[in-house]
Design an enzyme around this catalytic site. Structure first.
Site, mmCIF file in Angstrom:
data_model
loop_
_atom_site.group_PDB
_atom_site.id
_atom_site.type_symbol
_atom_site.label_atom_id
_atom_site.label_comp_id
_atom_site.label_asym_id
_atom_site.label_seq_id
_atom_site.Cartn_x
_atom_site.Cartn_y
_atom_site.Cartn_z
ATOM 1 N N LYS A 80 0.845 -1.188 0.000
ATOM 2 C CA LYS A 80 0.000 0.000 0.000
ATOM 3 C C LYS A 80 0.886 1.245 0.000
ATOM 4 C CE LYS A 80 -3.943 1.976 2.529
ATOM 5 N NZ LYS A 80 -4.821 1.846 3.711
ATOM 6 N N SER A 155 -9.607 1.760 2.682
ATOM 7 C CA SER A 155 -8.771 2.498 1.779
ATOM 8 C C SER A 155 -7.720 1.654 1.048
ATOM 9 C CB SER A 155 -8.065 3.618 2.547
ATOM 10 O OG SER A 155 -7.211 3.074 3.515
ATOM 11 N N SER A 179 -9.835 -0.297 6.874
ATOM 12 C CA SER A 179 -9.220 -0.141 5.552
ATOM 13 C C SER A 179 -8.559 -1.390 4.970
ATOM 14 C CB SER A 179 -8.206 1.000 5.576
ATOM 15 O OG SER A 179 -8.882 2.236 5.567
#
Lengths: 488, 97
Positions: A80, A155, A179
Site C-alpha cells: 500500500k 482504503s 481499511s
C-alpha cells in the site's frame, strides 16, 4: 508462458525451494499480468518491474548456491502506498506526496525483504487512507474486479483488487477504521487487522496513530497467516510496539472449530445493515455450527456510539498528524510563493490535499479546539473506554465475535462520494475493532449476485491464532474463495 | 440543538486554525456538510460517561527509555532530496517575520 501468477504464496515458496520454479520467470509472469490487466482496474500507483526482476535474479542465484533465501522466498508482494519504501516513490495517493521518495524503509518492509519477498509495486488507496472506496486517490479510482462500475472498498482498495486479479501474490494494507477488512470483503479476499501493537507502525505514514495497524492481505488464510508471521513482532522504533514473543501463525491453522464459542452482537445486525448481507452471515455461522462451533447472540449497547466516536478520534488525530505537511522539507509546494510563511503554508495545503483530507483535518481541528475539546474529543475517548469494557465482558464467555464486515455490498463509483456521511456509515461494523485494539479478519463468505460478501471474525487481544484458525476452517469447508471475477 | 451550529464564519476560523486555504464555493459546501456531520455526532451526548476515564490508548503503555546512542545519521543530501527549494545545503522556507 504458463499462468505462474496463479500460485499462492505457499506454492511459490515450496516450488522455489525445491528448484522447480525460477523466481525470475514467476515475477515476469506477474509483471506481464499487471501489464495485461491493470488498466482495467488501476490497482497500482507505481510498478517496480525493473527492481523486482533484479531482486528475483539475485534470489535465484542464492537458491542455486544452496543458500536459504527466507520465509517468503520469491513471493511477489504489493505494498500500500502509505508504507515507506526506500527509494521507491510513496505517495499516500496524494498530490502532497506525489514526488516523495522515502529515505528509509518501514520496519515491515525491512522484514519482508529479509525474508526474500519481492516488492512488485505500490498500490492505490484513498488519499492518506481516509476513505472506504479508493475514490479519493489523486491518481484515479480503483475499480472492483467483480463489477468495474463499483468500488473495490478502501482504503487499501488497490492491494485487494491487485490480489483478486492475480497482479500480486501477497499484499500489505493498513487499517485505521476498516481499511484492510473493507476492501478484503468487497474484493473477496482475506485481510487481517492485527491487535494494536502487534505489527510495527514505524514507516507507516500516520493518519490516526492510536487506531491503525499495518496488516496482511492474501487470497488464502494460509498466505495471510504466513505474511503476519513475518511482519509481526517487537520493534524498538515504534514506541507502541508490544514486546511479546514471536509466533508462527501458520501453526494455528487446523480444520477444527469444535471448542469455539461465537458471539454475535445484535448491534451488528441493526439498522443500515442489508438483509442479504445478514443472510450470508447467518449461513456462514450455521456452517460453523455444523462444524462444531457454538454461538449465542449478545448485546453490546455502546456499539451504537462507536462510529461517531471513531470519527471524532480519527479526525482529531489526523488534524495533528497532518500538520507536518507544510511543503518545505518534503511535499507539494506551490509555485505562487509570494506571501509570508502562513500564507504559503495554507496554499500548499489547499492545493496539495484533496477535499476529504481537508474536511477531516478541519473537523478534527474543530473537535480539539477550545470549548469543544471536552464535548467531542474527551467524550469520544470515554465512549471508547466503555466499548472496550463491554468487549472484555463479552469475550469472557466467547472466543470470537462475528458479524458482517460491511453493512452493504460494494456500491457504485460516485454513488456516495458527494455525501461524506453516507460514506462514513460504511465503516459501521469495522471501527469497533480499531477503537478497542482487538484483532479482526475478513474472509469471503458468499455472494449477492456477483458481489462478494465478507465475514468478520474478531478475536481477543493478541489471539490472532484463533481467528485465523476459525477463518481457515471456514475456508476449508466452503468454496467462496475459489470463485474468480468474470473479467479474470 | 439541531440546526446551524456551524456558520460560514466558523468554517473560516477553523480553516485559519488548520492553515488550509479554501475557495468560496468550498466554504459554503463545508458549512453545510459540517452541520450535517456534527448533527450526527450529537448522538454521543446521550451516553453517561460521568465516571469513565478516557482511553487515549488501548495498550497499557508505560514510558519506554533507551540509551541515547548516536546511530548513522542520514546524509545531508538524502535529507534534502524531497525538498522543493533548497539553498547552500539548507531547506528554503518562506519569510516568517
Amino acid at each position: 508462458m504458463s499462468r505462474l501468477f496463479e500460485y499462492s504464496a505457499g506454492e511459490v515458496i515450496e516450488r522455489v525451494r525445491s528448484r522447480e520454479l525460477s523466481v525470475e520467470e514467476y515475477i515476469e509472469s506477474i509483471i506481464e499480468r499487471i501489464r495485461d490487466k491493470d488498466e482495467l482496474i488501476n490497482a497500482y500507483i507505481t510498478v517496480t518491474a525493473e527492481e523486482a526482476l533484479e531482486t528475483a535474479r539475485k534470489i535465484d542465484e542464492r537458491i542455486r548456491d544452496g543458500k536459504d533465501a527466507g520465509r517468503l522466498v520469491g513471493v511477489a508482494l504489493a505494498v500500500k502506498d502509505n508504507i515507506c519504501t526506500k527509494g521507491i516513490k510513496t505517495t499516500c495517493a496524494s498530490r502532497m506526496l506525489e514526488n516523495f521518495y522515502p529515505p528509509y524503509d518501514a520496519s515491515v518492509i525491512e522484514r519482508v525483504k529479509e525474508e526474500g519477498a519481492v516488492i512488485i509495486g505500490k498500490t492505490n488507496m484513498d488519499e492518506f487512507a481516509m476513505g472506504s472506496s479508493t475514490e479519493t486517490s489523486y491518481f484515479g479510482v480503483t475499480r472492483n474486479p467483480w463489477d468495474l462500475a463499483r468500488v473495490p472498498g478502501g482504503s487499501s482498495g488497490g492491494s485487494a483488487a491487485a490480489l483478486v486479479m492475480n497482479e500480486a501474490t501477497l499484499a500489505l494494507g493498513s487499517d485505521t477504521g476498516g481499511s484492510i477488512r473493507c476492501p478484503a470483503s468487497y474484493c473477496s479476499i482475506v485481510g487481517l487487522k492485527p491487535t494494536y501493537g502487534l505489527v510495527s507502525r514505524y514507516g507507516l505514514i500516520a493518519y490516526a496513530n492510536s487506531l491503525e495497524q499495518i496488516g496482511p492481505m492474501a487470497r488464502t488464510v494460509y498466505d495471510c497467516a504466513l505474511l503476519l508471521t513475518v511482519i509481526s513482532g517487537f520493534d524498538p522504533k515504534d514506541s507502541t510496539s508490544a514486546n511479546l514473543p514471536c509466533k508462527d501463525y501458520t501453526t494455528y491453522l487446523r480444520d477444527d472449530v469444535e471448542d469455539i464459542r461465537v458471539s454475535v452482537p445484535k448491534e451488528f445486525l441493526g439498522e443500515g445493515v442489508d438483509d442479504k448481507v445478514k443472510d450470508c452471515m447467518w449461513r456462514a455461522i450455521e456452517k460453523l455450527e455444523e462444524l462444531g462451533a457454538s454461538y449465542r447472540e449478545v448485546s453490546i449497547p455502546s456499539l451504537k456510539y462507536a462510529l461517531p466516536s471513531y470519527y471524532i478520534i480519527a479526525m482529531s488525530e489526523a488534524s495533528s498528524n497532518l500538520a507536518r505537511y507544510d511543503g518545505i522539507r518534503y511535499g507539494f509546494k506551490t509555485s505562487e510563493s509570494e506571501g509570508d510563511w502562513s500564507k504559503v503554508y495554507s496554499r500548499n495545503r489547499r492545493l496539495g490535499f484533496g477535499l476529504e483530507v481537508r474536511r477531516r483535518i478541519m473537523l478534527g481541528t474543530y473537535a480539539l479546539s477550545a470549548g469543544y475539546y471536552n464535548r467531542y474529543y474527551i467524550k469520544a475517548l470515554k465512549i471508547r473506554a466503555l466499548i472496550r469494557r463491554e468487549f472484555e465482558e463479552t469475550f469472557k464467555e466467547s472466543d470470537v465475535m462475528m458479524g458482517p464486515t460491511m453493512p452493504v455490498p460494494p456500491f457504485k463509483i460516485g454513488e456516495r462520494i458527494n455525501d461524506p456521511l453516507s460514506l462514513y456509515m460504511c465503516d459501521l461494523l469495522t471501527v469497533p475493532a480499531n477503537l478497542t485494539g482487538y484483532p479482526a479478519i475478513s474472509v469471503p463468505c458468499g455472494f449477492i449476485g456477483d458481489l462478494p460478501v465478507g465475514l468478520q471474525i474478531i478475536g481477543k487481544p493478541f489471539d490472532e491464532g484463533t481467528i485465523l484458525r476459525v477463518a481457515y476452517t471456514f475456508e476449508r469447508n466452503t468454496d467462496f474463495h475459489k470463485r474468480r471475477p468474470c473479467i479474470f | 440543538m439541531k440546526g446551524k451550529r456551524i456558520t460560514r464564519d466558523t468554517v473560516e476560523h477553523i480553516a485559519w486554525l488548520a492553515h488550509i486555504e479554501l475557495s468560496d464555493e468550498e466554504k459554503n459546501l463545508l458549512t453545510e456538510q459540517f452541520n450535517k456531520i456534527l448533527d450526527y455526532f450529537e448522538v454521543i451526548d446521550e451516553v453517561d460517561t460521568e465516571n469513565v476515564p478516557p482511553t487515549y490508548h488501548v495498550l497499557d503503555l508505560v514510558n519506554i527509555f533507551r540509551d541515547d546512542m548516536p546511530e548513522n545519521p542520514m546524509s545531508r543530501e538524502e535529507a534534502l532530496r524531497n525538498a522543493s527549494e533548497k539553498e547552500d545545503g539548507f531547506f528554503k522556507a518562506p519569510r516568517i517575520v
